[in-house]
Design a protein around this motif. Structure first.
Motif, PDB file in Angstrom:
ATOM      1  N   ALA A 159      59.759  38.085  63.787  1.00 17.87           N
ATOM      2  CA  ALA A 159      58.490  37.690  64.404  1.00 17.87           C
ATOM      3  C   ALA A 159      57.693  38.882  64.912  1.00 17.87           C
ATOM      4  CB  ALA A 159      58.760  36.722  65.561  1.00 17.87           C
ATOM      5  N   PHE A 160      58.239  40.078  64.832  1.00 19.59           N
ATOM      6  CA  PHE A 160      57.644  41.249  65.475  1.00 19.59           C
ATOM      7  C   PHE A 160      56.235  41.524  64.955  1.00 19.59           C
ATOM      8  CE2 PHE A 160      56.853  45.558  66.645  1.00 19.59           C
ATOM      9  CZ  PHE A 160      57.649  45.834  67.743  1.00 19.59           C
ATOM     10  N   GLU A 161      55.290  41.667  65.882  1.00 19.51           N
ATOM     11  CA  GLU A 161      53.903  41.980  65.539  1.00 19.51           C
ATOM     12  C   GLU A 161      53.407  43.095  66.447  1.00 19.51           C
ATOM     13  OE1 GLU A 161      51.671  38.399  65.902  1.00 19.51           O
ATOM     14  OE2 GLU A 161      52.558  37.456  64.129  1.00 19.51           O
ATOM     15  N   PRO A 162      52.466  43.881  65.981  1.00 19.50           N
ATOM     16  CA  PRO A 162      51.902  44.915  66.855  1.00 19.50           C
ATOM     17  C   PRO A 162      51.327  44.297  68.134  1.00 19.50           C
ATOM     18  CG  PRO A 162      51.185  45.221  64.586  1.00 19.50           C
ATOM     19  CD  PRO A 162      51.886  43.892  64.636  1.00 19.50           C
ATOM     20  N   GLN A 163      51.503  45.022  69.230  1.00 20.13           N
ATOM     21  CA  GLN A 163      51.039  44.570  70.557  1.00 20.13           C
ATOM     22  C   GLN A 163      51.782  43.319  71.022  1.00 20.13           C
ATOM     23  OE1 GLN A 163      46.777  44.224  69.893  1.00 20.13           O
ATOM     24  NE2 GLN A 163      46.470  46.401  70.338  1.00 20.13           N
ATOM     25  N   ARG A 164      52.804  42.962  70.304  1.00 20.45           N
ATOM     26  CA  ARG A 164      53.699  41.843  70.639  1.00 20.45           C
ATOM     27  C   ARG A 164      52.941  40.550  70.944  1.00 20.45           C
ATOM     28  NH1 ARG A 164      58.943  42.851  70.539  1.00 20.45           N
ATOM     29  NH2 ARG A 164      58.779  40.801  69.575  1.00 20.45           N
ATOM     30  N   THR A 165      51.978  40.233  70.103  1.00 21.33           N
ATOM     31  CA  THR A 165      51.304  38.939  70.233  1.00 21.33           C
ATOM     32  C   THR A 165      52.290  37.789  70.049  1.00 21.33           C
ATOM     33  OG1 THR A 165      50.710  39.108  67.893  1.00 21.33           O
ATOM     34  CG2 THR A 165      49.051  39.798  69.497  1.00 21.33           C
ATOM     35  N   LYS A 208      66.191  31.529  67.463  1.00 24.77           N
ATOM     36  CA  LYS A 208      66.827  32.580  68.263  1.00 24.77           C
ATOM     37  C   LYS A 208      66.740  33.944  67.584  1.00 24.77           C
ATOM     38  CE  LYS A 208      71.501  31.663  66.472  1.00 24.77           C
ATOM     39  NZ  LYS A 208      72.883  31.266  66.844  1.00 24.77           N
ATOM     40  N   VAL A 209      66.485  33.951  66.261  1.00 23.29           N
ATOM     41  CA  VAL A 209      66.259  35.220  65.575  1.00 23.29           C
ATOM     42  C   VAL A 209      64.880  35.764  65.915  1.00 23.29           C
ATOM     43  CG1 VAL A 209      66.082  36.296  63.287  1.00 23.29           C
ATOM     44  CG2 VAL A 209      67.841  34.574  63.727  1.00 23.29           C
ATOM     45  N   MET A 210      63.932  34.870  66.138  1.00 27.72           N
ATOM     46  CA  MET A 210      62.562  35.270  66.456  1.00 27.72           C
ATOM     47  C   MET A 210      62.407  35.678  67.925  1.00 27.72           C
ATOM     48  SD  MET A 210      61.056  34.904  63.585  1.00 27.72           S
ATOM     49  CE  MET A 210      61.360  34.180  61.984  1.00 27.72           C
ATOM     50  N   VAL A 211      63.185  35.049  68.782  1.00 18.20           N
ATOM     51  CA  VAL A 211      63.077  35.303  70.222  1.00 18.20           C
ATOM     52  C   VAL A 211      64.351  36.004  70.665  1.00 18.20           C
ATOM     53  CG1 VAL A 211      62.811  34.240  72.485  1.00 18.20           C
ATOM     54  CG2 VAL A 211      61.642  33.259  70.514  1.00 18.20           C
ATOM     55  N   GLN A 212      64.286  37.334  70.798  1.00 17.88           N
ATOM     56  CA  GLN A 212      65.455  38.124  71.153  1.00 17.88           C
ATOM     57  C   GLN A 212      65.276  38.751  72.529  1.00 17.88           C
ATOM     58  OE1 GLN A 212      66.932  40.697  68.028  1.00 17.88           O
ATOM     59  NE2 GLN A 212      66.150  39.342  66.419  1.00 17.88           N
ATOM     60  N   VAL A 258      52.564  51.941  65.371  1.00 18.50           N
ATOM     61  CA  VAL A 258      53.216  50.676  65.700  1.00 18.50           C
ATOM     62  C   VAL A 258      53.099  49.690  64.536  1.00 18.50           C
ATOM     63  CG1 VAL A 258      53.220  48.691  67.271  1.00 18.50           C
ATOM     64  CG2 VAL A 258      52.876  50.988  68.166  1.00 18.50           C
ATOM     65  N   GLY A 259      52.022  49.765  63.751  1.00 21.70           N
ATOM     66  CA  GLY A 259      51.900  48.888  62.588  1.00 21.70           C
ATOM     67  C   GLY A 259      53.020  49.098  61.603  1.00 21.70           C
ATOM     68  N   ALA A 286      58.449  47.361  59.411  1.00 22.45           N
ATOM     69  CA  ALA A 286      59.867  47.678  59.225  1.00 22.45           C
ATOM     70  C   ALA A 286      60.757  46.750  60.044  1.00 22.45           C
ATOM     71  CB  ALA A 286      60.120  49.141  59.621  1.00 22.45           C
ATOM     72  N   MET A 287      60.327  46.396  61.249  1.00 25.98           N
ATOM     73  CA  MET A 287      61.137  45.515  62.100  1.00 25.98           C
ATOM     74  C   MET A 287      61.292  44.143  61.456  1.00 25.98           C
ATOM     75  SD  MET A 287      62.769  45.588  65.036  1.00 25.98           S
ATOM     76  CE  MET A 287      62.013  46.692  66.255  1.00 25.98           C
ATOM     77  N   ARG A 288      60.258  43.667  60.806  1.00 30.28           N
ATOM     78  CA  ARG A 288      60.361  42.357  60.156  1.00 30.28           C
ATOM     79  C   ARG A 288      61.315  42.400  58.956  1.00 30.28           C
ATOM     80  NH1 ARG A 288      54.728  42.354  61.423  1.00 30.28           N
ATOM     81  NH2 ARG A 288      54.155  43.024  59.313  1.00 30.28           N
ATOM     82  N   GLN A 289      61.482  43.587  58.369  1.00 26.10           N
ATOM     83  CA  GLN A 289      62.372  43.735  57.218  1.00 26.10           C
ATOM     84  C   GLN A 289      63.789  44.106  57.631  1.00 26.10           C
ATOM     85  OE1 GLN A 289      61.291  43.131  54.027  1.00 26.10           O
ATOM     86  NE2 GLN A 289      59.330  42.548  54.946  1.00 26.10           N
ATOM     87  N   GLY A 290      63.993  44.459  58.901  1.00 24.57           N
ATOM     88  CA  GLY A 290      65.324  44.886  59.341  1.00 24.57           C
ATOM     89  C   GLY A 290      65.602  46.339  59.065  1.00 24.57           C
ATOM     90  N   ALA A 291      64.570  47.175  59.016  1.00 23.40           N
ATOM     91  CA  ALA A 291      64.716  48.597  58.692  1.00 23.40           C
ATOM     92  C   ALA A 291      64.438  49.473  59.906  1.00 23.40           C
ATOM     93  CB  ALA A 291      63.788  48.962  57.536  1.00 23.40           C
ATOM     94  N   VAL A 292      64.937  49.070  61.067  1.00 23.25           N
ATOM     95  CA  VAL A 292      64.724  49.792  62.319  1.00 23.25           C
ATOM     96  C   VAL A 292      66.066  49.972  63.010  1.00 23.25           C
ATOM     97  CG1 VAL A 292      63.568  49.771  64.583  1.00 23.25           C
ATOM     98  CG2 VAL A 292      62.397  48.849  62.577  1.00 23.25           C
TER      99      VAL A 292
END
Length: 769
Positions: free
Chosen positions: A428-434, A328-332, A395-396, A401-407
């Motif tokens: 789980a955040f990746e560019p282009q939301r793959t 549930k942390v990966m899928v928000q 976006v990269g 930063a999103m994966r580290q919690g710095a957003v």
């Protein structure tokens, strides 16, 4: 035309590579059908006959030698000192001269080993678009490259089960990922995701309906053309010989070709010629309830995806700590709102147009690039900013930063500024939301949903919650993750030694296959036992109702067939009902428990999955329901026994009374004979020489006046009384005699016919009254 995937192998061995799907489709053939195909209808084959055929067929023997040790590693398969399931190769043995020397035999064995490892090259050609209906809305997906041909490896083999049943297994593998260069992610695109979904729809085409040419209430087979179901109508398979056909006709042709060779070999063990036409016996179609009117062969299937990327999605690790993270942390929810909003726009456009929601090239360009994130990090007041303030360059940088919690998020869902920025962390955040596209596909694939883009967060989380592992302790192992629906088991592995060994022979991991095969057997064994038990219970109810004299309808076709094969004896319907109840109880062991696999797996990694799979497929529920039915039948049997005993006691008492009356009548006639003799003596005989005078009989009543009776009077009175006694005695004698004869006849076929006729006449008279 582009062909995706490849058929590469090395020295006859297929390397298990990441980004490969292994699909096993298994068709189940019940013991009675196998016996009929083998030319011995009504006499199921014994497991040792299959074992002898395996031992005398070198390809099957080598297949056993390669795979059975892996089966035995994880399951206790021994029954009475032997294994009762036998792998059988589909291919015929290579010719070997009778005078071959040791070197020739060795070369022959090596050539056979290579033959059973070899795969056949197939080309799957999907349609350019996929159309389906769900929740009253019609969708059409048209991702670029969907109609590219796909290179597929193909293997097939048989498994003989302990009760004389057979299952035919077709193994397909497709390498969909392109990993030629470091970081190369080609192949993880919408076209691949829809192709993999279409494969599942070939075996279980829910979310579709029969076309307009099929009238409501009519029935159609997956082998027929123009069904109105896109995967079944439009996806084609081309084999190594160049023959192109729809998927299910391909399955039918290959199965019957292999069956011809198998049953020819089996004839050498049974001593009986096989049936000329195997199709009516081996192709057993049943309704596919998700598509009313559609019939499919009895089958189940399993997928194994050797894919480290997918495995990491489903068994995520926190990128900062490296420890297991909650899904549930990966899928928000905030991540998937744009997908819902974009789809709602398409639905609105469809309602204003022809009613078809089109997921076309424009939609997929948006879905795979997610351009809104570029806009959200720009401007003086960005929607997403660095923690503490500041813009992201691209976006990269945002993803890292999103994966580290710095957003920080600066606006709410309506776009209004928040009173205070909201910290955000999406590991789980990746560019282009793959990551989002992957989770949407995986959630849909696990539940056989082709409409996977139309899911909210709760649906995704529910669908990626596995049946194993289901605890933190199990999750720490990180060997595999398994899902199941009521028709398929789906396994994801990052790597697997057993897969590397087994894919050359059976096209999948032997450990996963054994779970699948035993669950398949148990499910159809339970279904067959349930059907026969229902027919037996129907016959019991019919016999009881008939015995009670109530109006009864005729038996169903299944119960009539049972009545022909399982004869019942007894004096009446209640006797026969009691015997039928005993047959039900005996069949519980003879036909079911003796052949059911009671979770033979040694380790919880397989044991837990097998138990949950049986629950999902209704095997456990059916077993419990039948146990309750048998328990109630036992109570019913006791009631029938008490009733029967009461009737027996009643009949015995009546016979005793009748016998007493007959004996009393005999005594009356004996006494009458003596009285008549007394009268005859008292009357005298004037014609005798010398003449005998009459001497009246004087009755002395001990002090009361004596009574004199003339001999003639005594004789006349006695004759009159005996005449009336005979009027009563003779009919009673014939009644008792006839009752004895009828009691003896009731257990015969003629007696039952007479009884049924009399009952019918009584009902007719009552209706006339």
């Amino acid at each position: 035309m582009t062909v995706r995937g490849d058929w590469d192998d090395a020295l006859g061995f297929e390397t298990a590579r990441p980004g490969t799907l292994y699909w096993t489709l298994s068709l189940y053939i019940e013991p009675d059908r196998v016996a009929a195909a083998a030319g011995q209808a009504g006499k199921p084959l014994r497991h040792d006959q299959f074992g002898a055929m395996q031992a005398n067929h070198l390809p099957s023997l080598l297949l056993r030698n390669a795979i059975d040790p892996l089966f035995n590693d994880i399951a206790d398969r021994e029954v009475l000192g032997e294994v009762q399931e036998h792998l059988l190769a589909a291919a015929d043995a290579l010719p070997l001269p009778a005078d071959a020397d040791r070197h020739a035999r060795h070369a022959h064995r090596k050539a056979t080993e290579k033959t059973i490892r070899a795969h056949e090259r197939l080309r799957f050609k999907p349609p350019a678009s996929a159309q389906w209906s769900t929740e009253g809305v019609t969708y059409r997906a048209e991702p670029a490259g969907l109609n590219d041909e796909r290179a597929v490896r193909f293997r097939r083999f048989w498994l003989a089960h302990n009760n004389g049943a057979l299952s035919y297994h077709m193994g397909f593998s497709h390498h969909y990922a392109s990993l030629h260069a470091e970081g190369d992610q080609a192949g993880y695109d919408p076209a691949t995701y829809y192709f993999l979904s279409l494969l599942q729809k070939l075996a279980a085409p829910k979310e579709f309906e029969l076309g307009d040419r099929w009238k409501p209430g009519s029935s159609a087979s997956v082998f027929e053309e123009n069904l109105g179901i896109a995967p079944l109508d439009e996806l084609t398979v081309t084999d190594a010989g160049g023959t192109t056909e729809r998927f299910w006709p391909f399955v039918r042709r290959r199965m019957l070709d292999d069956a011809g060779r198998l049953f020819d070999r089996l004839a050498a063990e049974t001593g009986r010629p096989r049936a000329d036409d195997l199709a009516p016996h081996l192709i057993d179609e049943v309704p596919f309830i998700e598509v009313p009117g559609l019939r499919v062969p009895k089958s189940r299937f399993m997928f194994l995806l050797h894919d480290e990327r997918f495995f990491k999605r489903l068994m995520p690790l926190d990128p900062v700590t490296g420890e297991s993270a909650a899904r549930k942390v990966m899928v928000q929810e905030l991540c998937y709102l744009p997908f819902q909003e974009k789809l709602e726009e398409r639905v609105s456009a469809a309602e204003a147009g022809d009613g078809i929601v089109r997921l076309d090239t424009g939609y997929w360009n948006w879905a795979t690039t997610q351009p809104q994130y570029e806009a959200w990090i720009k401007g003086r007041k960005p929607v997403l900013r660095k923690a503490g303030g500041g813009n992201f360059r691209n976006v990269g940088e945002l993803a890292a930063a999103m994966r580290q919690g710095a957003v920080e998020l600066t606006v709410d869902e309506a776009g209004a500024p928040l009173p205070a920025p909201l910290p955000m962390k999406i590991p789980a955040f990746e560019p282009q939301r793959t990551d989002c596209l992957d989770y949407l596909f995986l959630a849909g694939f696990n539940q056989n949903i082709i409409d996977f883009m139309n899911q909210d967060t709760s649906e995704i989380l529910d669908s990626i919650d596995p049946i194993y592992p289901d605890s933190d302790e199990q999750s720490d192992e990180r060997f595999f993750v398994r899902y199941a629906n009521h028709r398929a088991m789906v396994t994801y592995v990052p790597k697997s030694r057993s897969l590397e060994t087994g894919n050359d022979y059976i096209g999948t991991c032997p450990y996963a296959f054994l779970i699948h095969a035993l669950a398949l057997h148990n499910e159809y064994l339970a279904r067959e036992h349930e059907a026969k038990s229902m027919a037996r219970i129907e016959r019991i109810e019919w016999l009881v109702a008939k015995g009670q004299g109530g109006a009864t309808e005729g038996l169903s076709a299944a119960a009539k067939a049972l009545d022909r094969t399982e004869k019942l004896d007894g004096a009446d319907e209640f006797d026969r009902a009691e015997m039928a109840i005993n047959q039900v109880k005996f069949a519980e062991y003879k036909e079911y428990e003796r052949f059911r696999y009671a979770n033979p797996f040694r380790y919880d990694t397989e044991r837990v999955v097998f138990g949950k799979l049986e629950g999902l497929r209704g095997t456990t529920r059916k077993k419990e329901a039948l146990a309750l039915a048998i328990a109630s039948l036992e109570d019913h049997a006791s009631d029938l026994q008490r009733r029967h005993q009461a009737e027996v006691d009643k009949q015995a008492a009546r016979r005793d009374r009748q016998l007493s009356i007959l004996l009393g009548g005999t005594g009356v006639f004996g006494a009458g004979q003596m009285i008549y003799w007394i009268g005859e003596t008292a009357a005298g005989d004037p014609d005798a020489k010398p003449a005998k005078p009459a001497e009246p009989v004087v009755l002395d009543f001990l002090g009361m006046p004596d009574t004199k009776l003339e001999g003639q009077t005594i004789m006349d009175t006695t004759e009159a009384l005996m005449f009336y006694a005979l009027i009563v005695f003779v009919p009673l004698f014939f009644y008792v005699f006839g009752s004895w004869v009828w009691a003896s006849m009731r257990t015969t076929r003629m007696g039952r016919r007479i009884e049924a006729r009399l009952r019918s006449l009584r009902r007719r008279v009552r209706r006339q009254d």
